[in-house]
Scaffold this active site. Structure first.
Site, mmCIF file in Angstrom:
data_model
loop_
_atom_site.group_PDB
_atom_site.id
_atom_site.type_symbol
_atom_site.label_atom_id
_atom_site.label_comp_id
_atom_site.label_asym_id
_atom_site.label_seq_id
_atom_site.Cartn_x
_atom_site.Cartn_y
_atom_site.Cartn_z
ATOM 1 N N ILE A 1 0.850 -1.202 0.000
ATOM 2 C CA ILE A 1 0.000 0.000 0.000
ATOM 3 C C ILE A 1 0.887 1.254 0.000
ATOM 4 C CG2 ILE A 1 -1.859 1.218 1.194
ATOM 5 C CD1 ILE A 1 -2.598 -1.516 2.495
ATOM 6 N N ASN B 1 12.292 -1.041 6.773
ATOM 7 C CA ASN B 1 13.367 -1.984 7.113
ATOM 8 C C ASN B 1 13.433 -3.138 6.112
ATOM 9 O OD1 ASN B 1 11.265 -3.656 7.780
ATOM 10 N ND2 ASN B 1 11.714 -3.756 9.970
ATOM 11 N N SER C 1 11.666 -5.640 5.674
ATOM 12 C CA SER C 1 11.393 -6.983 6.201
ATOM 13 C C SER C 1 10.329 -7.677 5.349
ATOM 14 C CB SER C 1 10.934 -6.915 7.658
ATOM 15 O OG SER C 1 9.778 -6.103 7.778
ATOM 16 N N SER D 1 -7.218 -1.004 10.405
ATOM 17 C CA SER D 1 -7.800 -2.079 9.611
ATOM 18 C C SER D 1 -9.236 -2.356 10.049
ATOM 19 C CB SER D 1 -6.958 -3.345 9.836
ATOM 20 O OG SER D 1 -7.648 -4.475 9.397
ATOM 21 N N TYR E 1 -2.559 -9.564 15.789
ATOM 22 C CA TYR E 1 -2.388 -8.519 14.772
ATOM 23 C C TYR E 1 -3.459 -7.438 14.940
ATOM 24 C CZ TYR E 1 -3.102 -6.063 10.384
ATOM 25 O OH TYR E 1 -3.303 -5.066 9.460
ATOM 26 N N LYS F 1 -3.389 -3.197 16.083
ATOM 27 C CA LYS F 1 -4.018 -2.061 15.386
ATOM 28 C C LYS F 1 -4.916 -1.292 16.353
ATOM 29 C CE LYS F 1 -2.110 -2.477 11.468
ATOM 30 N NZ LYS F 1 -1.123 -1.459 11.114
ATOM 31 N N PHE G 1 -10.358 -1.658 4.287
ATOM 32 C CA PHE G 1 -11.054 -2.926 4.079
ATOM 33 C C PHE G 1 -10.100 -3.836 3.294
ATOM 34 C CE2 PHE G 1 -15.012 -2.786 6.389
ATOM 35 C CZ PHE G 1 -14.805 -1.559 7.010
ATOM 36 N N ASN G 2 -10.471 -4.412 2.163
ATOM 37 C CA ASN G 2 -9.573 -5.401 1.535
ATOM 38 C C ASN G 2 -8.893 -4.841 0.283
ATOM 39 O OD1 ASN G 2 -11.445 -6.952 3.285
ATOM 40 N ND2 ASN G 2 -10.323 -8.699 2.509
ATOM 41 N N ASN H 1 -1.512 -15.390 1.808
ATOM 42 C CA ASN H 1 -2.653 -15.641 2.711
ATOM 43 C C ASN H 1 -3.922 -15.058 2.132
ATOM 44 O OD1 ASN H 1 -1.169 -16.732 4.966
ATOM 45 N ND2 ASN H 1 -0.338 -14.670 5.245
ATOM 46 N N ARG I 1 -16.544 -9.853 1.248
ATOM 47 C CA ARG I 1 -15.647 -8.800 1.722
ATOM 48 C C ARG I 1 -15.784 -7.567 0.839
ATOM 49 N NH1 ARG I 1 -15.481 -12.127 4.962
ATOM 50 N NH2 ARG I 1 -13.743 -13.087 6.085
ATOM 51 N N ASP J 1 -12.354 -16.671 10.427
ATOM 52 C CA ASP J 1 -13.023 -15.897 9.370
ATOM 53 C C ASP J 1 -14.471 -15.589 9.749
ATOM 54 O OD1 ASP J 1 -10.923 -15.649 7.659
ATOM 55 O OD2 ASP J 1 -11.651 -17.080 6.154
HETATM 56 P P1 NAD Z 1 3.399 -4.584 3.553
HETATM 57 O O1 NAD Z 1 3.954 -5.675 4.409
HETATM 58 O O2 NAD Z 1 3.505 -4.723 2.089
HETATM 59 O O3 NAD Z 1 4.023 -3.180 3.991
HETATM 60 C C1 NAD Z 1 4.436 -2.920 5.308
HETATM 61 C C2 NAD Z 1 5.866 -2.416 5.223
HETATM 62 O O4 NAD Z 1 6.342 -2.128 6.534
HETATM 63 C C3 NAD Z 1 6.837 -3.442 4.620
HETATM 64 O O5 NAD Z 1 7.529 -2.823 3.551
HETATM 65 C C4 NAD Z 1 7.780 -3.798 5.772
HETATM 66 O O6 NAD Z 1 9.080 -4.063 5.302
HETATM 67 C C5 NAD Z 1 7.693 -2.553 6.616
HETATM 68 N N1 NAD Z 1 7.972 -2.717 8.051
HETATM 69 C C6 NAD Z 1 7.456 -3.614 8.922
HETATM 70 N N2 NAD Z 1 7.918 -3.380 10.161
HETATM 71 C C7 NAD Z 1 8.752 -2.315 10.071
HETATM 72 C C8 NAD Z 1 9.539 -1.607 10.999
HETATM 73 N N3 NAD Z 1 9.586 -1.949 12.293
HETATM 74 N N4 NAD Z 1 10.278 -0.559 10.562
HETATM 75 C C9 NAD Z 1 10.276 -0.212 9.253
HETATM 76 N N5 NAD Z 1 9.548 -0.844 8.328
HETATM 77 C C10 NAD Z 1 8.788 -1.887 8.733
HETATM 78 O O7 NAD Z 1 1.879 -4.395 3.989
HETATM 79 P P2 NAD Z 1 0.745 -3.514 3.312
HETATM 80 O O8 NAD Z 1 -0.289 -4.456 2.801
HETATM 81 O O9 NAD Z 1 1.304 -2.495 2.430
HETATM 82 O O10 NAD Z 1 0.150 -2.840 4.618
HETATM 83 C C11 NAD Z 1 0.544 -1.545 5.051
HETATM 84 C C12 NAD Z 1 -0.118 -1.260 6.395
HETATM 85 O O11 NAD Z 1 -1.520 -1.366 6.240
HETATM 86 C C13 NAD Z 1 0.273 -2.259 7.480
HETATM 87 O O12 NAD Z 1 0.360 -1.553 8.705
HETATM 88 C C14 NAD Z 1 -0.910 -3.208 7.523
HETATM 89 O O13 NAD Z 1 -1.083 -3.797 8.775
HETATM 90 C C15 NAD Z 1 -2.062 -2.268 7.178
HETATM 91 N N6 NAD Z 1 -3.224 -2.959 6.570
HETATM 92 C C16 NAD Z 1 -3.042 -3.749 5.480
HETATM 93 C C17 NAD Z 1 -4.138 -4.426 4.931
HETATM 94 C C18 NAD Z 1 -3.965 -5.347 3.750
HETATM 95 O O14 NAD Z 1 -4.862 -6.165 3.503
HETATM 96 N N7 NAD Z 1 -2.899 -5.260 2.970
HETATM 97 C C19 NAD Z 1 -5.412 -4.259 5.493
HETATM 98 C C20 NAD Z 1 -5.561 -3.423 6.589
HETATM 99 C C21 NAD Z 1 -4.454 -2.762 7.140
HETATM 100 N N1 UDP Z 2 -10.151 -16.861 1.035
HETATM 101 C C1 UDP Z 2 -10.258 -18.094 0.424
HETATM 102 N N2 UDP Z 2 -9.120 -18.722 0.017
HETATM 103 C C2 UDP Z 2 -7.887 -18.186 0.174
HETATM 104 C C3 UDP Z 2 -7.775 -16.906 0.793
HETATM 105 C C4 UDP Z 2 -8.936 -16.276 1.215
HETATM 106 O O1 UDP Z 2 -11.363 -18.612 0.268
HETATM 107 O O2 UDP Z 2 -6.881 -18.816 -0.200
HETATM 108 C C5 UDP Z 2 -11.369 -16.157 1.461
HETATM 109 C C6 UDP Z 2 -11.445 -15.870 2.959
HETATM 110 O O3 UDP Z 2 -12.029 -16.969 3.637
HETATM 111 C C7 UDP Z 2 -12.303 -14.601 2.993
HETATM 112 C C8 UDP Z 2 -11.937 -13.883 1.691
HETATM 113 O O4 UDP Z 2 -11.369 -14.890 0.844
HETATM 114 O O5 UDP Z 2 -13.677 -14.935 2.924
HETATM 115 C C9 UDP Z 2 -10.906 -12.765 1.882
HETATM 116 O O6 UDP Z 2 -9.784 -13.285 2.587
HETATM 117 P P1 UDP Z 2 -8.447 -12.474 2.770
HETATM 118 O O7 UDP Z 2 -7.496 -13.329 3.549
HETATM 119 O O8 UDP Z 2 -7.997 -11.961 1.444
HETATM 120 O O9 UDP Z 2 -8.884 -11.185 3.616
HETATM 121 P P2 UDP Z 2 -9.543 -11.071 5.092
HETATM 122 O O10 UDP Z 2 -9.772 -12.428 5.630
HETATM 123 O O11 UDP Z 2 -8.537 -10.317 5.836
HETATM 124 O O12 UDP Z 2 -10.811 -10.327 4.888
#
Ligand code: NAD
Ligand code: UDP
Length: 338
Positions: free
Chosen positions: A12, A32, A34, A124, A148, A152, A177-178, A197, A230, A294
């Protein structure tokens, strides 16, 4: 002035970096690495034609943050940095609490030391826990089902308390959201480590032949076709939500929370069928047992973000499926071969 994106090399963060750099703001990334690659930021620089500085550093480390704040005139921060895998957080709760909470606390301290008072935080929809009333509104009761999610919700609480104590702060909490899809160029996208995942990257890797078939986790939920529903949001719409939040933070003091979703729910089968139709490609699947933790249905009421952030989503399910596939097809191994 410049906007610091912690975790800005991630999925993101990189899309947001592109969006806000294109809007004319100066962007600095601290990550970082990671869960990301420097190649993402190299490509954002290429796409925007602007050099985006990447500081390889840890948000839990004061000295690393100091480097960013002393080298650049940072007046706003978007705090993406965090670990985000729900299953891993159940297995390694301490790692999640240490990383995600320490990152929020250390960042707040360094921001205060540098007189930086505007923050946008990646929260989230998971903070709504197991509530069944849909659509979800920001004032609904909160609660989590895994470490997790608690990191948040606890971070949100820390930001709310700090915002109450210092009335000069502007803090915007964004409940995503997603997020799915990728920038339309196909140059940046989601690049999960190992087996994904999340649903959309899993579908993409099955379509590409990296994985054999999708397991659909349950077809006996109380939804229209039995599969989970979702609120999928195109990552570029989400990125634009951050631009709107940064503008809001510039104009308002205090702490405010917003859902960023479309308000529309799609089932797993809707996603599979849309992906197949848009991209003319088969996604073999089987029905598997429900995934523990879920819920059946989850979608946002985005009215508050429409009204106060003047933001809304524009991209369709077709755009999400096309752009996700465009990225996967052009980068079969993500950033690894770059
Ligand atoms: P991502 O893992 O791609 O990005 C997170 C970044 O943070 C990574 O580049 C990682 O290297 C970096 N990072 C982790 N710990 C760190 C630290 N201590 N110092 C410096 N960098 C660090 O994840 P994303 O999907 O881009 O998500 C971004 C944010 O949005 C996260 O906080 C995540 O929890 C939140 N979020 C994501 C989703 C989703 O579905 N992708 C949904 C809701 C909230
Ligand atoms: N899901 C699935 N198979 C997968 C991954 C996800 O059927 O391999 C389903 C999951 O049960 C949920 C939806 O897809 O109903 C979205 O899942 P995701 O893990 O992407 O997001 P979140 O659970 O965080 O909403």
């Amino acid at each position: 002035m410049a906007v610091l994106l912690t975790g800005g090399a991630g999925y993101i963060g990189s899309h947001t970096a592109l969006c806000i750099a294109n809007a004319g703001l100066d962007v600095v990334v601290l990550d970082n690495l990671s869960n990301s690659s420097p190649e993402a930021i190299r490509r954002v620089s290429e796409l925007t034609g602007k050099e985006i500085p990447l500081i390889i550093g840890d948000c839990t480390n004061k000295d690393d943050l100091e480097k960013a704040f002393s080298a650049y005139p940072i007046d706003q921060v978007v705090h993406f940095a965090g670990l985000k895998a729900v299953g891993e957080s159940v297995a390694k709760p301490l790692m999640y609490y240490r990383n995600n909470l320490d990152a929020s606390l250390t960042l707040l301290e360094v921001m205060a030391a540098h007189g930086c008072n505007q923050l946008v935080f990646s929260s989230s929809a998971t903070v709504y826990g197991t509530i069944q009333e849909m659509p979800l509104k920001e004032n609904f009761p909160l609660g989590c089902t895994n470490p997790y999610g608690w990191t948040k919700l606890m971070s949100e609480q820390i930001f709310r308390d700090v915002g109450k104590a210092d009335l000069g702060l502007s803090i915007v909490l964004l409940r995503y959201f997603n997020p799915v899809g990728a920038h339309e160029s196909g140059r940046i996208g989601e690049d999960p480590n190992g087996i994904p995942n999340n649903l959309m990257p899993f579908i993409c890797q099955v379509a590409k032949g990296r994985l054999e078939r999708l397991s659909i986790f349950g077809n006996d939920y109380p939804t229209k076709d039995g599969t989970g529903v979702r609120d999928y949001i195109h990552v570029m719409d989400l990125a634009e939500g951050h631009l709107a939040a940064l503008k809001y933070a510039r104009e308002h003091r205090g702490v405010e929370v917003f859902n960023l979703g479309t308000g529309v729910g799609y089932s797993v089968l809707d996603m599979v069928h849309a992906f197949e139709e848009v991209n003319h490609i088969q996604v073999p699947y089987r029905i598997a047992p429900r995934r523990p933790g879920d819920i059946a249905t989850c979608y946002a009421d985005p009215t508050k973000a429409h009204d106060l952030l003047h933001w809304q989503t524009h991209r369709t399910l077709t755009d999400m499926c096309r752009d996700a596939w465009n990225w996967q097809n052009n980068n079969p191994m993500g950033y690894r071969n770059a």
